[in-house]
Design a protein around this motif. Structure first.
Motif, PDB file in Angstrom:
ATOM      1  N   SER A  55     -14.612   5.485  16.851  1.00 24.83           N
ATOM      2  CA  SER A  55     -13.683   4.355  16.836  1.00 24.83           C
ATOM      3  C   SER A  55     -12.538   4.628  15.870  1.00 24.83           C
ATOM      4  O   SER A  55     -12.610   5.514  15.028  1.00 24.83           O
ATOM      5  CB  SER A  55     -14.410   3.068  16.443  1.00 24.83           C
ATOM      6  OG  SER A  55     -14.985   3.209  15.168  1.00 24.83           O
ATOM      7  N   ASN A  56     -11.489   3.826  15.993  1.00 25.71           N
ATOM      8  CA  ASN A  56     -10.346   3.966  15.095  1.00 25.71           C
ATOM      9  C   ASN A  56     -10.561   3.111  13.840  1.00 25.71           C
ATOM     10  O   ASN A  56     -11.609   2.502  13.659  1.00 25.71           O
ATOM     11  CB  ASN A  56      -9.035   3.610  15.809  1.00 25.71           C
ATOM     12  CG  ASN A  56      -8.989   2.171  16.273  1.00 25.71           C
ATOM     13  OD1 ASN A  56      -9.772   1.329  15.851  1.00 25.71           O
ATOM     14  ND2 ASN A  56      -8.052   1.885  17.170  1.00 25.71           N
ATOM     15  N   SER A  57      -9.560   3.050  12.988  1.00 25.27           N
ATOM     16  CA  SER A  57      -9.680   2.323  11.716  1.00 25.27           C
ATOM     17  C   SER A  57      -9.860   0.811  11.906  1.00 25.27           C
ATOM     18  O   SER A  57     -10.341   0.126  11.016  1.00 25.27           O
ATOM     19  CB  SER A  57      -8.463   2.595  10.839  1.00 25.27           C
ATOM     20  OG  SER A  57      -7.291   2.151  11.500  1.00 25.27           O
ATOM     21  N   LYS A  58      -9.480   0.299  13.076  1.00 24.78           N
ATOM     22  CA  LYS A  58      -9.638  -1.137  13.362  1.00 24.78           C
ATOM     23  C   LYS A  58     -11.003  -1.448  13.976  1.00 24.78           C
ATOM     24  O   LYS A  58     -11.301  -2.585  14.271  1.00 24.78           O
ATOM     25  CB  LYS A  58      -8.541  -1.597  14.322  1.00 24.78           C
ATOM     26  CG  LYS A  58      -7.148  -1.494  13.754  1.00 24.78           C
ATOM     27  CD  LYS A  58      -6.132  -1.909  14.792  1.00 24.78           C
ATOM     28  CE  LYS A  58      -4.729  -1.687  14.265  1.00 24.78           C
ATOM     29  NZ  LYS A  58      -3.723  -2.010  15.284  1.00 24.78           N
ATOM     30  N   GLU A  80     -11.982  -0.318  16.927  1.00 26.29           N
ATOM     31  CA  GLU A  80     -11.905  -0.293  18.386  1.00 26.29           C
ATOM     32  C   GLU A  80     -12.474   1.031  18.902  1.00 26.29           C
ATOM     33  O   GLU A  80     -12.165   2.090  18.373  1.00 26.29           O
ATOM     34  CB  GLU A  80     -10.452  -0.438  18.840  1.00 26.29           C
ATOM     35  CG  GLU A  80      -9.798  -1.717  18.377  1.00 26.29           C
ATOM     36  CD  GLU A  80      -8.292  -1.709  18.543  1.00 26.29           C
ATOM     37  OE1 GLU A  80      -7.743  -2.795  18.783  1.00 26.29           O
ATOM     38  OE2 GLU A  80      -7.675  -0.634  18.417  1.00 26.29           O
TER      39      GLU A  80
END
Length: 92
Positions: free
Chosen positions: A28-31, A33
């Motif tokens: 996942s990304n930093s958010k 997601e």
């Protein structure tokens, strides 16, 4: 118009995304997601382009809603279940 020896690849994009989503877990990304499907899809596509060097490529995605393939697959599954019941009775 295609030349006689051109190599054309038709890619089932929906299948690639589905495979990538389940093959790569917890990416996942930093958010927070999920990015596993995007990463896996891109990796598979770039690998195909690099290794096979096709002359043309088309990526096709499933249409929204009911399609012939989904209806056909559903009927095959139902027929398969019926066949399994028959075979199970025969081999007992």
């Amino acid at each position: 118009m295609l030349k006689q020896n051109e190599r054309v690849y038709l890619i089932d994009g929906s299948s690639y995304i589905y495979r990538a989503y389940f093959a790569i877990r917890h990416l996942s990304n930093s958010k927070g997601e999920a990015t596993n499907a995007v990463y896996g899809f891109t990796h598979m596509l770039l690998t195909l382009l690099r290794e096979e060097k096709p002359d043309r490529v088309a990526v096709v995605f499933d249409a929204k809603g009911s399609t012939f393939a989904r209806i056909f697959t559903r009927s095959i599954r139902q027929t398969g279940r019926q066949c399994r019941k028959i075979w199970c009775r025969r081999f007992r």
